[in-house]
Scaffold this motif. Structure first.
Motif, PDB file in Angstrom:
ATOM      1  N   GLU A  77      61.443  67.346  44.499  1.00 62.63           N
ATOM      2  CA  GLU A  77      62.463  67.047  43.489  1.00 62.63           C
ATOM      3  C   GLU A  77      61.929  66.139  42.384  1.00 62.63           C
ATOM      4  O   GLU A  77      62.690  65.482  41.666  1.00 62.63           O
ATOM      5  N   SER A  79      60.903  66.948  39.570  1.00 62.67           N
ATOM      6  CA  SER A  79      61.408  67.330  38.239  1.00 62.67           C
ATOM      7  C   SER A  79      62.703  66.585  37.899  1.00 62.67           C
ATOM      8  O   SER A  79      62.973  66.317  36.715  1.00 62.67           O
ATOM      9  N   TYR A 142      71.200  74.421  42.497  1.00 61.00           N
ATOM     10  CA  TYR A 142      70.405  75.647  42.413  1.00 61.00           C
ATOM     11  C   TYR A 142      69.234  75.598  43.389  1.00 61.00           C
ATOM     12  O   TYR A 142      68.668  74.521  43.629  1.00 61.00           O
ATOM     13  N   SER A 144      66.384  76.612  42.704  1.00 61.17           N
ATOM     14  CA  SER A 144      65.278  76.166  41.858  1.00 61.17           C
ATOM     15  C   SER A 144      65.564  74.736  41.375  1.00 61.17           C
ATOM     16  O   SER A 144      66.436  74.521  40.520  1.00 61.17           O
ATOM     17  N   GLN A 147      65.543  74.028  37.718  1.00 65.06           N
ATOM     18  CA  GLN A 147      66.756  74.452  36.996  1.00 65.06           C
ATOM     19  C   GLN A 147      67.808  73.341  37.021  1.00 65.06           C
ATOM     20  O   GLN A 147      68.502  73.097  36.025  1.00 65.06           O
TER      21      GLN A 147
END
Ligand SMILES: CSCCC(=O)C(=O)COP(=O)(O)O
Ligand SMILES: [Zn+2]
Length: 209
Positions: A77, A79, A142, A144, A147
């Protein structure tokens, strides 16, 4: 490791693990150095037993700068931490945990925000108003993760949240603060508020938020 930011992260993770908020490798913590880079937990580590080799240092472009354990990978995680640091340059730490209460609260709201009760604890999140009407942004979980991170970055670019926290539905909460100690307090406060909301639902009293 004296003066090493990882010391704070290890202690925080142990505390959150003991509270049941980081069980089964759940959650991830990061904290920034003076050069803007950050230490983040490696993916899949047991958060109650972290050591200095369970972290990876990255820059804001997501490039790995230090990797004490060459077999480790950055948190899945990362991102989301990057989206937070890019949205709030003053943020120095970003903490994410998975509590049962955060998951339950995320199901109380049908839309993209969770309304918070106007209780004294909101002051701990920086809300100093009479009878405040405060909500926390709620994102879709999500598959992803990038995303999710993209939606976080896009929303915060046009509409910064009222509190330094975001919730991901059926997943957990993420907070950020201007120091590791502040982020630690924010996790405790949001988890108190979530616990309050779940207990209020269970009580015979009529609570509306
Ligand atoms: C059982 S935890 C599932 C992944 C997750 O949501 C999480 O917070 C931990 O992922 P990481 O890669 O940071 O260990
Ligand atoms: Zn998570």
């Amino acid at each position: 490791m004296s003066g090493d930011l990882r010391t704070d992260l290890i202690a925080a993770a142990k505390h959150f693990y003991d509270r049941g908020w980081m069980v089964g490798t759940a959650g991830n913590l990061s904290s920034r150095l003076d050069d803007g880079s950050f230490w983040i937990t490696a993916s899949g580590r047991q958060k109650g037993k972290l050591t200095a080799t369970d972290f990876i240092r990255m820059n804001l472009d997501g490039i790995i700068l230090e990797q004490p354990d060459p077999h480790s990978r950055p948190s899945a995680e990362t991102s989301i931490h990057l989206a937070v640091y890019q949205s709030f340059p003053e943020a120095q730490a970003c903490y994410h945990v998975h509590s049962i209460e955060a998951n339950l609260v995320s199901r109380l709201a049908a839309g993209d925000v969770v309304s918070l009760p106007a209780i004294e604890m909101l002051k701990g999140l920086g809300v100093w108003e009479e009878n405040p009407q405060v909500s926390m942004p709620l994102f879709t979980n999500y598959f992803s993760v990038p995303q999710i991170a993209q939606e976080i970055g896009e929303l915060f670019a046009i509409s910064p949240p009222q509190v330094p926290a975001l919730l991901i539905r059926d997943h957990g909460v993420t907070v950020w603060g201007n120091s590791p100690a502040t982020a630690y307090n924010y996790i405790e406060i949001v988890e108190y508020i979530f616990r309050y909301m779940v207990m209020a639902r269970q009580s015979i009293l009529d609570y509306t938020f």
